[in-house]
Design an enzyme around this catalytic site. Structure first.
Site, PDB file in Angstrom:
ATOM      1  N   GLU A  91      41.062  33.311  42.156  1.00  0.00           N
ATOM      2  CA  GLU A  91      41.100  33.004  43.591  1.00  0.00           C
ATOM      3  C   GLU A  91      40.338  31.710  43.877  1.00  0.00           C
ATOM      4  O   GLU A  91      39.123  31.730  44.091  1.00  0.00           O
ATOM      5  CB  GLU A  91      40.504  34.154  44.413  1.00  0.00           C
ATOM      6  CG  GLU A  91      41.370  35.387  44.454  1.00  0.00           C
ATOM      7  CD  GLU A  91      40.783  36.491  45.340  1.00  0.00           C
ATOM      8  OE1 GLU A  91      39.577  36.429  45.665  1.00  0.00           O
ATOM      9  OE2 GLU A  91      41.534  37.416  45.709  1.00  0.00           O
ATOM     10  N   GLU A 128      46.922  40.693  42.457  1.00  0.00           N
ATOM     11  CA  GLU A 128      45.863  41.512  43.049  1.00  0.00           C
ATOM     12  C   GLU A 128      46.226  41.868  44.475  1.00  0.00           C
ATOM     13  O   GLU A 128      46.529  41.005  45.287  1.00  0.00           O
ATOM     14  CB  GLU A 128      44.527  40.757  43.026  1.00  0.00           C
ATOM     15  CG  GLU A 128      43.359  41.543  43.617  1.00  0.00           C
ATOM     16  CD  GLU A 128      42.054  40.769  43.556  1.00  0.00           C
ATOM     17  OE1 GLU A 128      41.788  40.154  42.498  1.00  0.00           O
ATOM     18  OE2 GLU A 128      41.305  40.766  44.554  1.00  0.00           O
TER      19      GLU A 128
END
Length: 590
Positions: free
Chosen positions: A148, A251
């Site tokens: 991320e 995710e």
């Protein structure tokens, strides 16, 4: 009889091998949006992500063969994702072996918010993992290069608090392009997954300027289903599907974006109907027994797998049911879902842009009510019981005392007036007060009773942000009040009129026009016309609120004049076509 038993045993072993996902589907690749198997047939990955492997964080004990086998055999998962935050090669290789033995695929994830600052180590890590894959003749490994991305000037794998400018797609792309050759030197076919801006929500920025000259490159989308502000990301997924742009959801959680908070089943069902209708692959967060909503396991659950339903949290039960039934080939009705409307035609006409998330330009500053940085006397409330638009909101814990919540606004382009938007439900009249940077700006807006918390009423107010870059805003209220969502956006001319901002007041000077992706796409102010590069078909103008105000076919045209119907104000011009998307910010002054 002995021979017969022996033959039956051999047959059983053979059937077990044939039935495993790896043996049946082999080397995976990408075909447009879809993951496809060795026969070129679409194959959806559905599985679990392990938790952070940071020492002392509690996730490490679960990284073992017993857990992988439980996910594969008891849960019916066909993929696991292994977060490797500190590039521990021995742990990654062990997990790859466990997945191979279980007959399922594995995503090896550099679980970092700051990977671009550690490119040389990432190159070495992924190069060595690919070499191991080649040595073992494996076909079940996918490589996730960057979990991320968050801040350009981050400091360490877990850094989420540095502030400043969000990591740009250009930075992420350059990092990925430095790592990919290290993998391809030993694994020319494995799927490589590249993170995207802003917690891997900025897939549109990647779609506008994808990595070229490489095959089997996918891009990451992360979301948390009980965060109402993430709902618009479903359209990023649809744009990927409709434009043959591969997206893998490495995710997602049933919870709010913090990993904790509410688990709103209806919001999860909406997401999963959408994902399954589109055919996107996914990994759920997470295999963990931590006391938070997104954890799949209760605190007492064994770290070696073999769990009963009594060992599972509501999240674990929900996701296990999805995997076990859908991976077995059963339809959506088997898990209580119905097909979603994912017709590509809905992307036309009324298209809405959220510029922060899609990365095409940088207009809005959308801050969701449940994503506050700090608060006092406030709590997040699930609204299924309250009936407030099936979302979540903040409310005071003690209606007689003042409550406040504080948020951070990032990437403010310049000091000036902006629009403050909020939705409030209240039992009585009152004032919503807000201050910026501990008093640099102090203002309030009056709200009227909505007759209780079952109605949400929206309003606008102007707000002065005193500086370029980052500011903190604190919102406070008294009484029985629900604050659902608010945002701060650049004020255009129409907003200025609505808010009564007088002529001559500063309205965030963005300058004339500047290209945010491609210097070839530009606006010639002297001729009041756009210069259109080859390979694009449509020009669209969006207001800073994301409303499409103008659209034109520009196929084969080198220049297109700005339509006189476009009023004074600030806009995002988006050019789209076979080459993808490019954009520029435009200020119309006459």
């Amino acid at each position: 009889m002995v021979l017969k038993k022996l033959l039956m045993g051999v047959l059983a072993v053979a059937i077990g091998v044939i039935a495993s996902p790896i043996s049946e589907h082999g080397q995976l690749s990408l075909k447009g949006f879809d993951v496809v198997d060795k026969n070129g047939q679409p194959y959806v990955l559905r599985g679990m992500s392990f938790f952070w492997d940071m020492p002392g964080w509690g996730g490490e004990p679960f990284f073992n063969s017993g857990v992988v086998n439980t996910i594969a055999n008891d849960w019916g998962g066909n993929v696991v994702r292994t977060p490797i935050s500190q590039l521990n090669e021995s742990r990654a290789k062990a997990m790859i072996d466990y997945a191979a033995s279980a007959g399922i695929y594995i995503i090896v994830d550099y679980h970092s918010h700051c990977a671009h600052k550690n490119a040389s180590s990432a190159q070495s890590f992924f190069g060595n993992i690919a070499s191991y894959v080649k040595q073992k003749n494996y076909v079940h490994v996918l490589y996730e290069l960057y979990n991320e991305p968050l801040y350009e000037n981050c400091n360490g794998e877990t850094d989420t608090q540095s502030g400043g400018t969000l990591t740009s797609w250009n930075t992420i792309k350059q990092y990925a392009e430095s790592v990919i050759p290290k993998i391809r030197a030993n694994d020319p076919n494995g799927i490589i997954i590249v993170g995207t801006p802003n917690y891997s929500q900025g897939t549109e920025a990647a779609r506008a300027n994808p990595i070229t000259g490489q095959k089997n490159i996918a891009y990451t989308l992360h979301f948390y289903a009980s965060t109402s502000g993430h709902g618009s990301l479903r359209y990023n997924l649809l744009r990927g599907k409709c434009n043959d742009f591969p997206i893998i959801i490495t995710e997602w959680g049933v919870s709010e974006s913090s990993g904790d908070g509410n688990f709103t089943k209806s919001m999860n069902d909406t997401w999963m109907s959408w994902i399954e209708t589109i055919g996107a692959s996914w990994a759920n967060w997470s295999i963990m027994n931590k006391s938070e909503t997104s954890s799949a396991l209760m605190g007492h659950a064994s770290t070696n797998g073999g769990w009963s339903d009594g060992d599972l949290t509501p999240s674990g039960k929900y996701v296990k049911n999805l995997m076990k039934n859908l991976n077995a080939g059963k339809g959506l009705s088997s898990v209580g879902l119905s097909p979603a409307n994912v017709d590509c035609a809905q992307l036309e006409g009324g298209e809405q842009y959220e510029f922060v998330r899609n990365g095409v330009g940088n207009f809005g500053y959308a801050i969701q009510g449940e994503n506050y940085m700090d608060s006092s006397n406030a709590k997040t409330v699930e609204t299924d019981a309250k009936g407030v638009q099936n979302e979540m909101y903040l409310t005071s814990q003690n209606s007689g005392s003042e409550a406040w919540a504080e948020y951070t606004l990032m990437d403010i382009p310049a000091a000036g007036y902006y629009v403050f938007y909020a939705k409030v439900g209240a039992n009585s009249d009152g004032y919503l007060r807000y201050s910026v940077d501990e008093g640099a700006t102090v203002d309030s807006v009056k709200y009227t009773s909505t007759g209780g918390l079952t109605t949400i009423k929206g309003f606008y107010n102007k707000i002065a942000l005193p500086t370029e870059g980052t500011s903190n805003i604190r919102v406070s209220w008294k009484g029985d009040v629900a604050l659902d969502v608010f945002s701060v956006v650049v004020a255009d001319s129409a907003d200025s009129t609505e808010l009564g901002i007088k002529a001559g007041e500063q309205i965030v000077s963005i300058g004339s026009a500047k290209a945010s992706v491609s210097d070839q796409f530009r606006f010639d102010a002297r001729n009041r016309s756009f210069v259109i590069p080859e390979g694009y078909e449509r020009l669209s103008l969006f207001s800073v609120k994301g409303r499409k105000v103008y659209s034109a076919d520009v196929t084969g045209k080198a220049n297109v004049g700005l339509d006189r119907s476009v009023k004074k104000g600030v806009y995002m011009a988006v050019l789209s076509g076979a080459k993808g998307q490019t954009s520029l910010q435009l200020k119309v002054t006459e």
